[in-house]
Design a protein around this motif. Structure first.
Motif, mmCIF file in Angstrom:
data_model
loop_
_atom_site.group_PDB
_atom_site.id
_atom_site.type_symbol
_atom_site.label_atom_id
_atom_site.label_comp_id
_atom_site.label_asym_id
_atom_site.label_seq_id
_atom_site.Cartn_x
_atom_site.Cartn_y
_atom_site.Cartn_z
ATOM 1 N N LEU A 77 0.834 -1.208 0.000
ATOM 2 C CA LEU A 77 0.000 0.000 0.000
ATOM 3 C C LEU A 77 0.869 1.258 0.000
ATOM 4 N N TYR A 78 1.932 1.249 0.798
ATOM 5 C CA TYR A 78 2.850 2.393 0.829
ATOM 6 C C TYR A 78 3.502 2.597 -0.544
ATOM 7 N N ALA A 79 3.846 1.491 -1.222
ATOM 8 C CA ALA A 79 4.467 1.596 -2.548
ATOM 9 C C ALA A 79 3.497 2.231 -3.551
ATOM 10 N N LEU A 80 2.244 1.845 -3.459
ATOM 11 C CA LEU A 80 1.241 2.474 -4.331
ATOM 12 C C LEU A 80 1.175 3.969 -4.068
ATOM 13 N N GLU A 81 1.145 4.330 -2.807
ATOM 14 C CA GLU A 81 1.071 5.750 -2.435
ATOM 15 C C GLU A 81 2.274 6.520 -2.982
ATOM 16 N N GLU A 82 3.445 5.925 -2.878
ATOM 17 C CA GLU A 82 4.657 6.560 -3.407
ATOM 18 C C GLU A 82 4.549 6.751 -4.920
ATOM 19 N N THR A 83 3.987 5.759 -5.595
ATOM 20 C CA THR A 83 3.783 5.855 -7.040
ATOM 21 C C THR A 83 2.867 7.028 -7.380
ATOM 22 N N TYR A 84 1.812 7.182 -6.614
ATOM 23 C CA TYR A 84 0.870 8.282 -6.868
ATOM 24 C C TYR A 84 1.574 9.632 -6.713
ATOM 25 N N LEU A 85 2.369 9.756 -5.680
ATOM 26 C CA LEU A 85 3.057 11.023 -5.426
ATOM 27 C C LEU A 85 4.093 11.319 -6.507
ATOM 28 N N ARG A 86 4.878 10.305 -6.877
ATOM 29 C CA ARG A 86 5.910 10.494 -7.907
ATOM 30 C C ARG A 86 5.307 10.785 -9.274
ATOM 31 N N SER A 87 4.091 10.303 -9.485
ATOM 32 C CA SER A 87 3.414 10.542 -10.765
ATOM 33 C C SER A 87 2.844 11.943 -10.868
ATOM 34 N N GLY A 88 2.867 12.679 -9.768
ATOM 35 C CA GLY A 88 2.363 14.048 -9.781
ATOM 36 C C GLY A 88 0.852 14.145 -9.798
ATOM 37 N N LEU A 89 0.179 13.113 -9.312
ATOM 38 C CA LEU A 89 -1.281 13.146 -9.286
ATOM 39 C C LEU A 89 -1.779 14.238 -8.343
ATOM 40 N N THR A 90 -2.928 14.792 -8.659
ATOM 41 C CA THR A 90 -3.565 15.756 -7.766
ATOM 42 C C THR A 90 -4.160 15.014 -6.578
ATOM 43 N N SER A 91 -4.564 15.733 -5.563
ATOM 44 C CA SER A 91 -5.158 15.074 -4.395
ATOM 45 C C SER A 91 -6.446 14.346 -4.779
ATOM 46 N N ASP A 92 -7.230 14.908 -5.678
ATOM 47 C CA ASP A 92 -8.444 14.211 -6.127
ATOM 48 C C ASP A 92 -8.104 12.930 -6.892
ATOM 49 N N GLU A 93 -7.069 12.987 -7.714
ATOM 50 C CA GLU A 93 -6.650 11.798 -8.452
ATOM 51 C C GLU A 93 -6.103 10.723 -7.506
ATOM 52 N N ILE A 94 -5.380 11.153 -6.476
ATOM 53 C CA ILE A 94 -4.864 10.203 -5.487
ATOM 54 C C ILE A 94 -6.021 9.547 -4.744
ATOM 55 N N THR A 95 -7.010 10.333 -4.375
ATOM 56 C CA THR A 95 -8.181 9.780 -3.697
ATOM 57 C C THR A 95 -8.838 8.717 -4.565
ATOM 58 N N LYS A 96 -8.995 9.007 -5.838
ATOM 59 C CA LYS A 96 -9.597 8.037 -6.760
ATOM 60 C C LYS A 96 -8.710 6.796 -6.907
ATOM 61 N N ALA A 97 -7.408 6.991 -7.011
ATOM 62 C CA ALA A 97 -6.478 5.866 -7.152
ATOM 63 C C ALA A 97 -6.499 4.969 -5.919
ATOM 64 N N ARG A 98 -6.686 5.568 -4.762
ATOM 65 C CA ARG A 98 -6.750 4.781 -3.520
ATOM 66 C C ARG A 98 -7.955 3.839 -3.507
ATOM 67 N N GLN A 99 -8.934 4.109 -4.325
ATOM 68 C CA GLN A 99 -10.123 3.266 -4.402
ATOM 69 C C GLN A 99 -10.020 2.233 -5.514
ATOM 70 N N SER A 100 -8.850 2.108 -6.091
ATOM 71 C CA SER A 100 -8.658 1.231 -7.249
ATOM 72 C C SER A 100 -8.763 -0.244 -6.887
ATOM 73 N N LEU A 101 -8.878 -1.051 -7.917
ATOM 74 C CA LEU A 101 -8.944 -2.499 -7.750
ATOM 75 C C LEU A 101 -7.660 -3.022 -7.101
ATOM 76 N N LYS A 102 -6.511 -2.456 -7.472
ATOM 77 C CA LYS A 102 -5.231 -2.901 -6.909
ATOM 78 C C LYS A 102 -5.237 -2.719 -5.386
#
Length: 111
Positions: A77-102
């Protein structure tokens, strides 16, 4: 010792007074349990970083492989979060990504 908890409750009450929070994320400090039992109808969410620390301590004390597995899942889960941050996602995009199937797949592995 009771006075410390009582002061903690007063501080907590003053912070949320007049608000209607639906959830509160905490570190497990016992004053927050007061919310669940006596104060308001709220979803109590424990902090994953603090939970991870407890599991790490348990692993160090017991060497239990189930605990090691849980720590590995948290690391995913931490690795996913790091990926989101490094990808430059917005906070809304990160919120959506956190709800992903992965994310859901990782959580299902431990439930």
């Amino acid at each position: 010792m009771q006075n410390v908890a009582y002061r903690g409750r007063d501080a907590l009450k003053s912070i949320i007074e007049g608000k209607e929070p639906k959830a509160l994320q905490t570190d497990g400090y016992n004053v927050y349990m007061y919310l669940d039992n006596e104060m308001i109808d709220i979803e109590h969410i424990c902090c994953l970083a603090h939970a991870r620390t407890k599991f790490l301590y348990a692993l160090e004390q017991s060497g239990d492989l189930n605990t090691k597995y849980l720590l590995e899942c948290i690391a995913e889960l931490y690795a996913l979060e790091e990926t989101y941050l490094r990808s430059g996602l917005t906070s809304d995009e990160i919120t959506k990504a956190r709800q992903s199937l992965k994310t859901k797949e990782i959580i299902r592995k431990v439930t």
